[in-house]
Design a protein around this motif. Structure first.
Motif, PDB file in Angstrom:
ATOM      1  N   SER A  51     -18.601 -18.177  31.251  1.00  0.00           N
ATOM      2  CA  SER A  51     -17.412 -18.285  31.798  1.00  0.00           C
ATOM      3  C   SER A  51     -16.615 -19.691  31.335  1.00  0.00           C
ATOM      4  O   SER A  51     -16.813 -20.820  31.783  1.00  0.00           O
ATOM      5  CB  SER A  51     -17.426 -18.135  33.485  1.00  0.00           C
ATOM      6  N   ALA A  52     -15.463 -19.484  30.991  1.00  0.00           N
ATOM      7  CA  ALA A  52     -14.504 -20.619  30.384  1.00  0.00           C
ATOM      8  C   ALA A  52     -13.968 -21.351  31.548  1.00  0.00           C
ATOM      9  O   ALA A  52     -13.810 -22.559  31.508  1.00  0.00           O
ATOM     10  CB  ALA A  52     -13.541 -19.982  29.436  1.00  0.00           C
ATOM     11  N   ARG A  53     -13.417 -20.577  32.687  1.00  0.00           N
ATOM     12  CA  ARG A  53     -12.428 -21.260  33.468  1.00  0.00           C
ATOM     13  C   ARG A  53     -13.142 -21.828  34.733  1.00  0.00           C
ATOM     14  O   ARG A  53     -12.525 -22.662  35.382  1.00  0.00           O
ATOM     15  CB  ARG A  53     -11.767 -20.170  34.172  1.00  0.00           C
ATOM     16  N   LYS A  54     -14.296 -22.014  34.603  1.00  0.00           N
ATOM     17  CA  LYS A  54     -15.083 -22.780  35.486  1.00  0.00           C
ATOM     18  C   LYS A  54     -15.364 -24.240  34.910  1.00  0.00           C
ATOM     19  O   LYS A  54     -15.715 -25.068  35.463  1.00  0.00           O
ATOM     20  CB  LYS A  54     -16.483 -22.414  35.865  1.00  0.00           C
ATOM     21  N   PHE A  55     -14.868 -24.391  33.739  1.00  0.00           N
ATOM     22  CA  PHE A  55     -15.166 -25.583  32.663  1.00  0.00           C
ATOM     23  C   PHE A  55     -13.896 -26.167  32.037  1.00  0.00           C
ATOM     24  O   PHE A  55     -13.973 -27.460  32.078  1.00  0.00           O
ATOM     25  CB  PHE A  55     -16.158 -25.532  31.639  1.00  0.00           C
ATOM     26  N   ILE A  56     -13.039 -25.324  31.954  1.00  0.00           N
ATOM     27  CA  ILE A  56     -11.575 -25.770  31.327  1.00  0.00           C
ATOM     28  C   ILE A  56     -10.515 -25.022  32.046  1.00  0.00           C
ATOM     29  O   ILE A  56     -10.677 -23.930  32.624  1.00  0.00           O
ATOM     30  CB  ILE A  56     -11.704 -25.266  29.763  1.00  0.00           C
ATOM     31  N   GLY A  57      -9.504 -25.869  31.834  1.00  0.00           N
ATOM     32  CA  GLY A  57      -8.391 -25.128  32.664  1.00  0.00           C
ATOM     33  C   GLY A  57      -7.639 -24.053  32.009  1.00  0.00           C
ATOM     34  O   GLY A  57      -6.377 -24.250  31.104  1.00  0.00           O
ATOM     35  N   VAL A  58      -8.093 -22.868  32.131  1.00  0.00           N
ATOM     36  CA  VAL A  58      -7.501 -21.607  31.511  1.00  0.00           C
ATOM     37  C   VAL A  58      -7.317 -20.476  32.541  1.00  0.00           C
ATOM     38  O   VAL A  58      -8.219 -20.681  33.532  1.00  0.00           O
ATOM     39  CB  VAL A  58      -8.527 -20.965  30.495  1.00  0.00           C
ATOM     40  N   PRO A  59      -6.767 -19.626  32.421  1.00  0.00           N
ATOM     41  CA  PRO A  59      -6.460 -18.584  33.524  1.00  0.00           C
ATOM     42  C   PRO A  59      -7.816 -17.654  33.512  1.00  0.00           C
ATOM     43  O   PRO A  59      -7.737 -16.901  34.656  1.00  0.00           O
ATOM     44  CB  PRO A  59      -5.300 -17.841  33.061  1.00  0.00           C
ATOM     45  N   SER A 109      -2.241 -12.869  29.965  1.00  0.00           N
ATOM     46  CA  SER A 109      -2.708 -13.642  31.148  1.00  0.00           C
ATOM     47  C   SER A 109      -1.595 -14.665  31.364  1.00  0.00           C
ATOM     48  O   SER A 109      -1.362 -15.210  32.471  1.00  0.00           O
ATOM     49  CB  SER A 109      -3.880 -14.435  30.888  1.00  0.00           C
ATOM     50  N   SER A 110      -0.538 -14.698  30.593  1.00  0.00           N
ATOM     51  CA  SER A 110       0.541 -15.718  30.853  1.00  0.00           C
ATOM     52  C   SER A 110       1.234 -15.424  31.877  1.00  0.00           C
ATOM     53  O   SER A 110       2.089 -16.305  32.714  1.00  0.00           O
ATOM     54  CB  SER A 110       1.351 -15.909  29.578  1.00  0.00           C
ATOM     55  N   ASP A 111       1.386 -14.079  32.349  1.00  0.00           N
ATOM     56  CA  ASP A 111       2.378 -13.865  33.611  1.00  0.00           C
ATOM     57  C   ASP A 111       1.631 -14.496  34.850  1.00  0.00           C
ATOM     58  O   ASP A 111       2.283 -14.678  35.654  1.00  0.00           O
ATOM     59  CB  ASP A 111       2.473 -12.372  33.566  1.00  0.00           C
ATOM     60  N   LYS A 147      -4.624 -14.131  24.209  1.00  0.00           N
ATOM     61  CA  LYS A 147      -4.113 -14.883  23.159  1.00  0.00           C
ATOM     62  C   LYS A 147      -4.107 -16.313  23.786  1.00  0.00           C
ATOM     63  O   LYS A 147      -4.362 -17.318  23.112  1.00  0.00           O
ATOM     64  CB  LYS A 147      -2.917 -14.458  22.556  1.00  0.00           C
ATOM     65  N   LEU A 148      -3.504 -16.570  24.925  1.00  0.00           N
ATOM     66  CA  LEU A 148      -3.393 -17.541  25.599  1.00  0.00           C
ATOM     67  C   LEU A 148      -4.750 -18.602  25.767  1.00  0.00           C
ATOM     68  O   LEU A 148      -4.680 -19.697  25.462  1.00  0.00           O
ATOM     69  CB  LEU A 148      -2.723 -17.441  26.851  1.00  0.00           C
ATOM     70  N   THR A 149      -5.484 -17.823  26.570  1.00  0.00           N
ATOM     71  CA  THR A 149      -6.800 -18.322  26.748  1.00  0.00           C
ATOM     72  C   THR A 149      -7.307 -18.776  25.566  1.00  0.00           C
ATOM     73  O   THR A 149      -8.007 -19.892  25.437  1.00  0.00           O
ATOM     74  CB  THR A 149      -7.580 -17.305  27.547  1.00  0.00           C
ATOM     75  N   HIS A 150      -7.427 -18.092  24.400  1.00  0.00           N
ATOM     76  CA  HIS A 150      -8.044 -18.174  23.113  1.00  0.00           C
ATOM     77  C   HIS A 150      -7.375 -19.407  22.470  1.00  0.00           C
ATOM     78  O   HIS A 150      -8.007 -20.243  22.178  1.00  0.00           O
ATOM     79  CB  HIS A 150      -7.923 -17.277  22.265  1.00  0.00           C
ATOM     80  N   ALA A 151      -5.921 -19.920  22.552  1.00  0.00           N
ATOM     81  CA  ALA A 151      -5.273 -20.912  21.995  1.00  0.00           C
ATOM     82  C   ALA A 151      -5.791 -22.221  22.806  1.00  0.00           C
ATOM     83  O   ALA A 151      -6.159 -23.007  22.208  1.00  0.00           O
ATOM     84  CB  ALA A 151      -3.739 -20.753  22.198  1.00  0.00           C
ATOM     85  N   ILE A 152      -5.951 -22.120  24.177  1.00  0.00           N
ATOM     86  CA  ILE A 152      -6.217 -23.249  24.817  1.00  0.00           C
ATOM     87  C   ILE A 152      -7.786 -23.393  24.693  1.00  0.00           C
ATOM     88  O   ILE A 152      -7.909 -24.704  24.343  1.00  0.00           O
ATOM     89  CB  ILE A 152      -6.301 -22.857  26.568  1.00  0.00           C
ATOM     90  N   LEU A 153      -8.706 -22.829  24.590  1.00  0.00           N
ATOM     91  CA  LEU A 153     -10.191 -22.993  24.238  1.00  0.00           C
ATOM     92  C   LEU A 153     -10.298 -23.424  22.933  1.00  0.00           C
ATOM     93  O   LEU A 153     -11.284 -24.208  22.508  1.00  0.00           O
ATOM     94  CB  LEU A 153     -10.723 -21.528  24.283  1.00  0.00           C
TER      95      LEU A 153
END
Length: 325
Positions: free
Chosen positions: A136-144, A166-168, A206-212
């Protein structure tokens, strides 16, 4: 030569590129609960054996997808209290708090077939060969949102899943910076949680992937290791469990699990705006009061050790706890 489909107009948020931690043969999905379902699907298992001591959202998602769910208990060493897994059934083994080293998880997994390692609390834990590994990404990085599944044939079925957006509901990530975590930022985060709870399995947005793809992972690993070490030095003497018993150099913890048999401690922390919370309180109604699951749900406080903080914050939390006890 490849060019973007849109050129010009206003600027968007810009991130570094090429830093993604898990590259290559991985399934990029919208949530870890969806990742566990996907892993079971890849393993061709229609029954999943879950630990009682796990977030109920995993159970609920699997049931919604038509997966039969069985359960097992764990002992005080977080080991499954079962000898074997039923035929054609996948077993989920949880890397609790991110403090279970690779050797420990490898040893546990060697006892069963069709193993899914739930690394939701252990984003950096190396994948175990022969298992499906879910992160899970969002428990370690600021993603939605966002999750990875790594293992043999992990990319199967991806073409059948819709792309997530996820941007909405990601405004809470920006509001946290300006407003803190209470009020409108918390309400916006709850709206994002509701979206995830209502969502089917989807490919990572795409938003989450860009942040990661633009995150400094070495900084995250270094800070969490240091903070965990500081927390151990501060809290181990009052902790009713030993967080270091399976800890090794490959561990990057999510939290420091503090178990203190004092029900007034959590409200005391929140009073000082140290926002912690007991995990999985639903287990108090679903497990025996004498069980380890009940005990942990009632008393375990996950002390924050993430990359936003350092030694001063760890000492601040310790001082509050010392006064409250």
């Amino acid at each position: 030569m490849e060019v973007k489909k849109e050129i010009g107009s206003f600027l968007e948020l810009d991130f570094f590129k090429g830093l993604e931690y898990y590259k290559g043969n991985a399934a990029r999905l919208n949530s870890a609960r969806a990742g566990i379902y996907h892993a079971a699907r890849v393993l061709n298992c229609h029954t999943v054996l879950l630990p009682y001591y796990q977030c109920e959202t995993v159970r609920d998602f699997l049931l919604k997808k038509g997966i039969k769910v069985l359960y097992y208990l764990i002992d005080r060493k977080f080991s499954p209290k079962i000898q074997a897994c039923p035929e054609n059934t996948a077993i989920v083994l949880v890397n609790y708090f991110g403090i279970m080293g690779h050797d420990r998880m490898s040893h546990l997994s060697s006892n069963y077939q069709n193993v899914i390692i739930d690394n939701s609390q252990a984003f950096f834990s190396p994948a175990i060969e022969g298992c499906m590994n879910v992160y899970s990404a969002r428990k370690f990085i600021g993603v939605p949102d966002g999750a990875y599944v790594i293992g043999n044939h992990a990319e199967d079925y991806l073409q059948k899943y819709e792309l997530d957006y996820s941007s909405d509901t990601s405004l809470f990530l920006l509001q946290r910076i300006e407003y803190g975590c209470e009020g409108k930022a918390y309400q916006a985060r709850e709206a994002n949680e509701a979206r995830i709870n209502q969502s089917d399995i989807k490919r990572m947005s795409k938003l989450t992937h860009a942040i990661l793809d633009g995150t400094d992972y070495e900084h995250i690993k270094s800070k969490r290791r240091k903070n965990f070490k500081t927390a151990c030095n501060l809290f181990d003497n009052i902790n009713k469990i030993n967080p270091g018993v399976f800890y090794s150099d490959d561990c990057i913890p999510m939290v420091y699990p503090l178990v203190v048999e004092d029900e007034k401690l959590l409200p005391g922390l929140i009073k000082h705006k140290v926002f912690q919370g007991h995990w999985w309180n639903y287990l108090l109604a679903e497990t025996d009061p004498d069980s380890f699951e009940y005990y942990m749900s009632k008393y375990m406080i996950p002390i924050t050790i993430d990359q936003r903080y350092g030694e001063n914050e760890m000492k601040y939390i310790f001082n509050i706890i010392s006064k409250e006890l």
